[in-house]
Design a protein around this motif. Structure first.
Motif, mmCIF file in Angstrom:
data_model
loop_
_atom_site.group_PDB
_atom_site.id
_atom_site.type_symbol
_atom_site.label_atom_id
_atom_site.label_comp_id
_atom_site.label_asym_id
_atom_site.label_seq_id
_atom_site.Cartn_x
_atom_site.Cartn_y
_atom_site.Cartn_z
ATOM 1 N N PHE A 6 -10.161 -2.664 -1.513
ATOM 2 C CA PHE A 6 -8.758 -2.248 -1.453
ATOM 3 C C PHE A 6 -8.474 -1.135 -2.456
ATOM 4 N N ILE A 7 -9.057 -1.249 -3.646
ATOM 5 C CA ILE A 7 -8.776 -0.258 -4.697
ATOM 6 C C ILE A 7 -9.310 1.114 -4.313
ATOM 7 N N LYS A 8 -10.440 1.159 -3.632
ATOM 8 C CA LYS A 8 -11.007 2.448 -3.230
ATOM 9 C C LYS A 8 -10.080 3.207 -2.286
ATOM 10 N N ALA A 9 -9.219 2.469 -1.564
ATOM 11 C CA ALA A 9 -8.292 3.104 -0.635
ATOM 12 C C ALA A 9 -7.023 3.604 -1.318
ATOM 13 N N LEU A 39 -0.022 -3.170 -5.584
ATOM 14 C CA LEU A 39 -0.530 -2.640 -4.317
ATOM 15 C C LEU A 39 -1.645 -3.498 -3.740
ATOM 16 N N LEU A 40 -2.173 -4.415 -4.544
ATOM 17 C CA LEU A 40 -3.256 -5.290 -4.093
ATOM 18 C C LEU A 40 -2.738 -6.602 -3.504
ATOM 19 N N LYS A 41 -1.461 -6.643 -3.164
ATOM 20 C CA LYS A 41 -0.858 -7.874 -2.653
ATOM 21 C C LYS A 41 -1.579 -8.427 -1.418
ATOM 22 N N PRO A 42 -1.973 -7.606 -0.421
ATOM 23 C CA PRO A 42 -2.701 -8.168 0.729
ATOM 24 C C PRO A 42 -4.004 -8.841 0.317
ATOM 25 N N ALA A 43 -4.775 -8.180 -0.561
ATOM 26 C CA ALA A 43 -6.043 -8.757 -1.009
ATOM 27 C C ALA A 43 -5.800 -10.015 -1.841
ATOM 28 N N THR A 44 -4.789 -9.966 -2.705
ATOM 29 C CA THR A 44 -4.481 -11.123 -3.555
ATOM 30 C C THR A 44 -4.089 -12.334 -2.720
ATOM 31 N N ILE A 58 -0.012 -7.514 4.318
ATOM 32 C CA ILE A 58 -0.849 -6.575 5.054
ATOM 33 C C ILE A 58 -0.017 -5.447 5.632
ATOM 34 N N ILE A 59 1.162 -5.794 6.168
ATOM 35 C CA ILE A 59 2.049 -4.761 6.743
ATOM 36 C C ILE A 59 2.524 -3.811 5.661
ATOM 37 N N ALA A 60 2.930 -4.358 4.496
ATOM 38 C CA ALA A 60 3.393 -3.512 3.384
ATOM 39 C C ALA A 60 2.282 -2.594 2.914
ATOM 40 N N GLY A 61 1.071 -3.142 2.821
ATOM 41 C CA GLY A 61 -0.065 -2.316 2.392
ATOM 42 C C GLY A 61 -0.386 -1.226 3.384
ATOM 43 N N ALA A 62 -0.222 -1.515 4.667
ATOM 44 C CA ALA A 62 -0.511 -0.514 5.701
ATOM 45 C C ALA A 62 0.497 0.628 5.638
ATOM 46 N N VAL A 63 1.784 0.268 5.423
ATOM 47 C CA VAL A 63 2.823 1.300 5.361
ATOM 48 C C VAL A 63 2.621 2.201 4.149
#
Length: 258
Positions: A143-146, A173-178, A252-257
């Protein structure tokens, strides 16, 4: 069809929890004739459910919280510190994931005993963190690489230090992974049997899984008590998963946006 195969065993356990022993033996796959709750009363008293539930929750909460924070910081540093040393550390972490716990179980137990970590809730928490960190680092690093480095550069221009940049910008920003790590590790730690069996011997420090096992060994023919103990061990996990599911999807949606 696949869903039925997965759900059916849980439904059989649940329905048989509300049956007396005689009805379980004669009508295993049918619905209970009446909601028989004496099984729950007996199991709750003899299982010491409140204590083992608190022990399990304490272990999961503290172990996962420490694992998430340390793993995210480690993955962030390794992702931004892109050289042979960081790649070697990452390769070592990934290699450790391929080693089955059963193959190192005996020397692992001896080391824990020599460090006075056995039969201790804080001790098993300290042991769980390094066991789960490699997988968490691997997930976080992807996730961090993105995340664009320009975000960190903008924060540095605004006077934000590296620690503040991580906790105020990168970590949110790591909420989906967390969310995924929390759910995955909770399932694994809650259902873990081998490590608590090795580490925790006192009755007051046992977890739900080891207590359920004692019910099966002590009451091998009393399926009413054994299945009821299984139901009580599964229900908190099902409730937790249903509660966290929306956070995973929204994250996941928040991270995608973003």
């Amino acid at each position: 069809i696949i869903a039925i195969l997965f759900v059916a065993p849980a439904l059989i356990v649940l329905t048989n929890s509300f049956k007396p022993l005689g009805e379980i033996l004669t009508n295993t796959f049918g619905l209970p004739k009446s909601f028989y709750i004496e099984n729950f009363k007996y199991v709750l008293e003899n299982m010491n459910y409140a204590k083992v539930f608190l022990n399990t929750v304490t272990i999961c909460v503290f172990a996962i919280a420490i694992t998430v924070i340390l793993s995210a910081m480690c993955a962030y540093r390794l992702s931004r510190w892109n050289n042979k040393i960081s790649n070697g550390i990452m390769l070592l972490l990934m290699a450790s994931m391929t080693v089955p716990f059963q193959s190192i179980m005996l020397p692992f137990a001896k080391i824990c005993k020599s460090l006075n970590l056995t039969d201790s809730i804080p001790g098993i928490i300290l042991v769980l963190v390094p066991l789960y960190c490699p997988m968490a680092v691997f997930i976080f690093q992807g996730f961090i690489k993105a995340i664009p480095k320009e975000i960190e550069e903008a924060a540095e221009i605004d006077g934000c230090g590296k620690v503040a940049t991580f906790f105020r910008i990168i970590f949110p920003l790591l909420k989906p992974a967390t969310s995924s790590i929390v759910v995955l590790f909770t399932l694994q730690m809650w259902n873990d049997f081998t490590l608590p069996l090795i580490m925790l011997q006192s009755e007051t420090k046992k977890t739900i899984t080891t207590t359920v096992y004692s019910f099966f060994s002590a009451y091998s023919m009393r399926w009413d008590y054994a299945l009821t103990s299984l139901t009580l061990s599964i229900l908190p996990l099902v409730i937790f998963f249903l509660f966290m599911q929306r956070y995973i999807i929204s994250g996941i949606i928040a991270g995608a946006v973003k």
